[in-house]
Write an enzyme that holds these catalytic residues in place. Structure first.
Site, short mmCIF file in Angstrom:
data_model
loop_
_atom_site.label_atom_id
_atom_site.label_comp_id
_atom_site.label_asym_id
_atom_site.label_seq_id
_atom_site.Cartn_x
_atom_site.Cartn_y
_atom_site.Cartn_z
N GLY A 12 0.81 -1.21 0.00
CA GLY A 12 0.00 0.00 0.00
C GLY A 12 0.84 1.26 0.00
CG ASP A 13 0.33 3.93 2.25
OD1 ASP A 13 -0.82 4.29 1.96
OD2 ASP A 13 0.65 3.49 3.37
CE LYS A 16 -3.15 1.89 -3.52
NZ LYS A 16 -2.01 1.85 -2.59
CG HIS A 41 -5.92 6.14 -2.68
ND1 HIS A 41 -6.65 5.45 -3.60
CD2 HIS A 41 -5.39 5.21 -1.85
CE1 HIS A 41 -6.56 4.15 -3.34
NE2 HIS A 41 -5.82 3.98 -2.27
CB THR A 42 -1.86 11.78 -1.39
OG1 THR A 42 -1.83 11.08 -0.15
CG2 THR A 42 -1.64 13.26 -1.15
CD GLN A 223 -6.88 -1.39 1.26
OE1 GLN A 223 -7.68 -1.95 0.56
NE2 GLN A 223 -7.16 -0.23 1.82
CB THR A 300 -3.54 5.57 10.95
OG1 THR A 300 -2.34 5.17 10.28
CG2 THR A 300 -4.66 4.63 10.58
CG ASP A 332 10.98 12.55 -5.51
OD1 ASP A 332 10.26 11.62 -5.93
OD2 ASP A 332 10.66 13.28 -4.56
CB VAL A 413 10.74 12.78 -10.43
CG1 VAL A 413 11.40 11.64 -11.18
CG2 VAL A 413 10.08 13.77 -11.40
N GLY A 414 8.03 13.32 -8.04
CA GLY A 414 7.51 14.31 -7.10
C GLY A 414 6.02 14.09 -6.95
P1 GDP Z 1 -1.55 5.61 -2.16
O1 GDP Z 1 -2.25 5.12 -0.97
O2 GDP Z 1 -0.90 4.52 -2.95
O3 GDP Z 1 -2.38 6.50 -3.03
O4 GDP Z 1 -0.35 6.51 -1.62
P2 GDP Z 1 -0.43 7.63 -0.44
O5 GDP Z 1 -1.12 8.81 -0.98
O6 GDP Z 1 -0.92 7.03 0.80
O7 GDP Z 1 1.11 7.90 -0.20
C1 GDP Z 1 1.94 8.36 -1.23
C2 GDP Z 1 2.54 9.71 -0.80
O8 GDP Z 1 3.62 10.02 -1.65
C3 GDP Z 1 1.57 10.86 -0.95
O9 GDP Z 1 1.85 11.81 0.04
C4 GDP Z 1 1.89 11.42 -2.34
O10 GDP Z 1 1.58 12.81 -2.44
C5 GDP Z 1 3.37 11.21 -2.37
N1 GDP Z 1 3.93 10.96 -3.72
C6 GDP Z 1 3.39 10.27 -4.76
N2 GDP Z 1 4.29 10.18 -5.77
C7 GDP Z 1 5.41 10.81 -5.35
C8 GDP Z 1 6.71 11.02 -5.93
O11 GDP Z 1 7.01 10.59 -7.03
N3 GDP Z 1 7.62 11.70 -5.17
C9 GDP Z 1 7.34 12.17 -3.92
N4 GDP Z 1 8.28 12.81 -3.26
N5 GDP Z 1 6.13 12.00 -3.35
C10 GDP Z 1 5.20 11.31 -4.05
P1 IMO Z 2 -3.83 2.58 0.63
O1 IMO Z 2 -5.00 2.32 -0.30
C1 IMO Z 2 -1.20 0.96 3.70
C2 IMO Z 2 -2.91 -2.08 6.35
C3 IMO Z 2 -3.02 -1.71 7.80
C4 IMO Z 2 -2.84 -3.07 8.44
C5 IMO Z 2 -3.57 -4.00 7.46
C6 IMO Z 2 -4.99 -4.33 7.88
O2 IMO Z 2 -3.71 3.97 1.08
O3 IMO Z 2 -2.58 2.02 0.04
P2 IMO Z 2 -7.26 -2.94 7.84
O4 IMO Z 2 -7.64 -1.66 8.51
O5 IMO Z 2 -7.37 -2.91 6.35
O6 IMO Z 2 -7.95 -4.12 8.43
O7 IMO Z 2 -5.69 -3.13 8.20
O8 IMO Z 2 -3.58 -3.32 6.23
N1 IMO Z 2 -3.55 -1.13 5.42
C7 IMO Z 2 -2.88 -0.27 4.65
N2 IMO Z 2 -1.57 0.03 4.61
N3 IMO Z 2 -2.05 1.59 2.88
C8 IMO Z 2 -3.37 1.28 2.89
O9 IMO Z 2 -4.23 1.75 1.96
C9 IMO Z 2 -3.85 0.35 3.83
N4 IMO Z 2 -5.06 -0.14 4.15
C10 IMO Z 2 -4.87 -1.05 5.11
O10 IMO Z 2 -2.03 -0.79 8.18
O11 IMO Z 2 -1.48 -3.42 8.42
MG MG Z 3 -2.29 5.42 1.09
#
Ligand code: GDP
Ligand code: IMO
Ligand code: MG
Length: 423
Positions: A12-13, A16, A41-42, A223, A300, A332, A413-414
């Site tokens: 995750g994170d 996406k 998702h950001t 995720q 969280t 980056d 890259v950002g």
């Molecule tokens: P997601 O859950 O997969 O959508 O990802 P999140 O949004 O939880 O976490 C990704 C974080 O990285 C966010 O704060 C985005 O703004 C940031 N981000 C995404 N792509 C890039 C990148 O290429 N470079 C940097 N520095 N930040 C990024």
């Molecule tokens: P995005 O879509 C990262 C993790 C939780 C925990 C496990 C189970 O932003 O990538 P849950 O609340 O789903 O029962 O927790 O899954 N988890 C994530 N980790 N990004 C997420 O979503 C997550 N959604 C759940 O931290 O380990």
């Molecule tokens: Mg996320």
């Protein structure tokens, strides 16, 4: 390219939200198909930063229809909060459509998630405490309450009352907490229904009609592959099917309607919550990745565990999802490191593993085998084409490509929409 699935290849994170927003400019619909407000998702465009939990990451585009699909969970209070927040930024939610089949997260699911985790003690999963596990468990037990139930007050009341009979026994007798009042829940959810009901539709029909017309439709995963209920690092996973195959069930489309499956991989790896993570660096390197990459949970706020890129996980994700394209994000963030490592295989008990090990008990104990490459030590956050990147940086990309054997479509890259190299 009518049907495209975009999924996370790690825990995750991966970014996406950013990649989905980028692709959504060409999409008629963006559909979420699993998960609930555990996702964060950001999307960053100019001065606007959106943190989306239920709402698909195409919402910045006024013409794109954003769908909360059949396989999703929905916490109406949180969703309404998200909608109100978007509207305060003058981002319309008129095109937000909710599947009548999606399941509702009820207040008792959140308490059961919290109490269940507490009871597990040091064996806890580290969930987001959004009620995801208990709500999907009710769905699987066929005692869940769905969005469509909101539309018939009598049915909704009956389901809440029936559900509370069992839930209150569990809350009071097992967890020793206060029981819940049906009337309070009914009053609260009546308000939510008034706000949401004009958005509720048969979304599978809409999506399939769109595909028939030749619409471009993006299925946005939440995720990541390693959090998949079947294929992830069970039990340290979420409670839904996060892999590409889950998109068809969760959106109500046939697999032949899907043309592309793209994966999003961060240039290093992060994880929130408990569970094995072979390349985790609990020292200075991991701290530096967290600081530079601002690796704190979007949902969280928890610090994310960080470590070097893991090509064994990438190969696993390619296999499980059938990826035909990859977006590499947050490259980056690695610009400040003198040397960069890639895990190419695991070692355990005299054996080496090129592929994801067959049992979790092995995965918990494996040691990563690293290749080391020189860092590039230059700011790449303004790069718009591959040639703008230093040679050492391109070598890093090429090595990942070689290890994964999947073409790269995007390099990020950002965090901004335009800090992107499209290939
Ligand atoms: P997601 O859950 O997969 O959508 O990802 P999140 O949004 O939880 O976490 C990704 C974080 O990285 C966010 O704060 C985005 O703004 C940031 N981000 C995404 N792509 C890039 C990148 O290429 N470079 C940097 N520095 N930040 C990024
Ligand atoms: P995005 O879509 C990262 C993790 C939780 C925990 C496990 C189970 O932003 O990538 P849950 O609340 O789903 O029962 O927790 O899954 N988890 C994530 N980790 N990004 C997420 O979503 C997550 N959604 C759940 O931290 O380990
Ligand atoms: Mg996320």
């Amino acid at each position: 390219m009518p049907g495209t699935i975009l999924i996370g290849t790690q825990w995750g994170d991966e970014g996406k939200g950013k990649i989905c927003d980028l692709l959504a400019g060409d999409m008629d619909m963006v559909v979420r198909f699993q998960g609930g407000d555990n996702a964060g998702h950001t999307v960053e465009v100019g001065n606007t930063t959106l943190k989306l939990h239920h709402i698909p990451s195409g919402i910045m585009y006024p013409k794109t229809i954003c769908i909360i699909g059949d396989g999703m969970l929905l916490n109406p209070e949180v969703l309404i909060g998200e909608m109100t927040y978007l509207e305060s930024l003058k981002i319309s939610t008129d095109n937000l459509i909710i599947s009548s089949n999606a399941h509702l997260i009820m207040p008792y699911h959140i308490i059961l998630d919290r109490e269940g985790e507490m009871r597990l003690g040091s064996a806890k999963i580290g969930t987001t405490k959004k009620g995801i596990g208990p709500a999907y468990a009710d769905k699987a037990k066929r005692i869940g309450i769905r969005v469509q139930d909101l539309l018939d007050e009598k049915i909704f009341e009956k389901k809440v009352v029936t559900s509370l009979e069992e839930k209150n026994e569990i809350l009071t007798k097992i967890y020793n907490v206060e029981p819940m009042e049906a009337n309070e829940i009914l009053t609260e959810y009546r308000e939510y229904t008034l706000r949401l009901k004009s958005h509720i539709r048969n979304t599978s029909l809409m999506i399939n009609e769109g595909l028939e017309r030749g619409d471009n439709i993006l299925f946005e995963g939440a995720q990541g592959t390693l959090l998949d209920l079947d294929h992830g690092t069970y039990p340290f996973v979420t409670s839904s099917s996060t892999v590409a195959g889950g998109a068809c069930g969760g959106a109500g489309v046939g697999p032949l309607k899907i043309d592309h499956v793209y994966g999003v991989a961060k240039a290093y790896v992060t994880r929130v919550g408990s569970g094995p993570f072979p390349t985790e660096d609990t020292g200075d390197i991991g701290d530096a990745m967290r600081d530079i990459g601002v690796e704190y949970g979007t949902t969280t706020g928890r610090p994310r565990r960080c470590g070097w890129f893991d090509a064994v996980l990438l190969r696993y994700a390619i296999r499980l999802n059938g990826l035909d394209g990859l977006a590499l994000t947050k490259l980056d963030v690695l610009s400040q490191f003198d040397t960069i490592k890639i895990c190419t295989q695991y070692r355990h008990g005299g054996e080496t593993y090129e592929e994801f090990p067959p049992h979790q008990s092995i995965f918990h104990k494996v040691e990563p085998v690293y290749e080391e490459m020189p860092g590039w030590k230059a700011d790449i956050s303004g790069a718009t084409k591959l040639e703008d990147l230093p040679k050492a940086c391109r070598d890093y990309i090429d090595r990942i490509k070689e290890l994964g054997k999947v073409p790269f479509k995007v390099i990020s890259v950002g965090s901004e929409r335009d800090q992107t190299i499209i290939l």
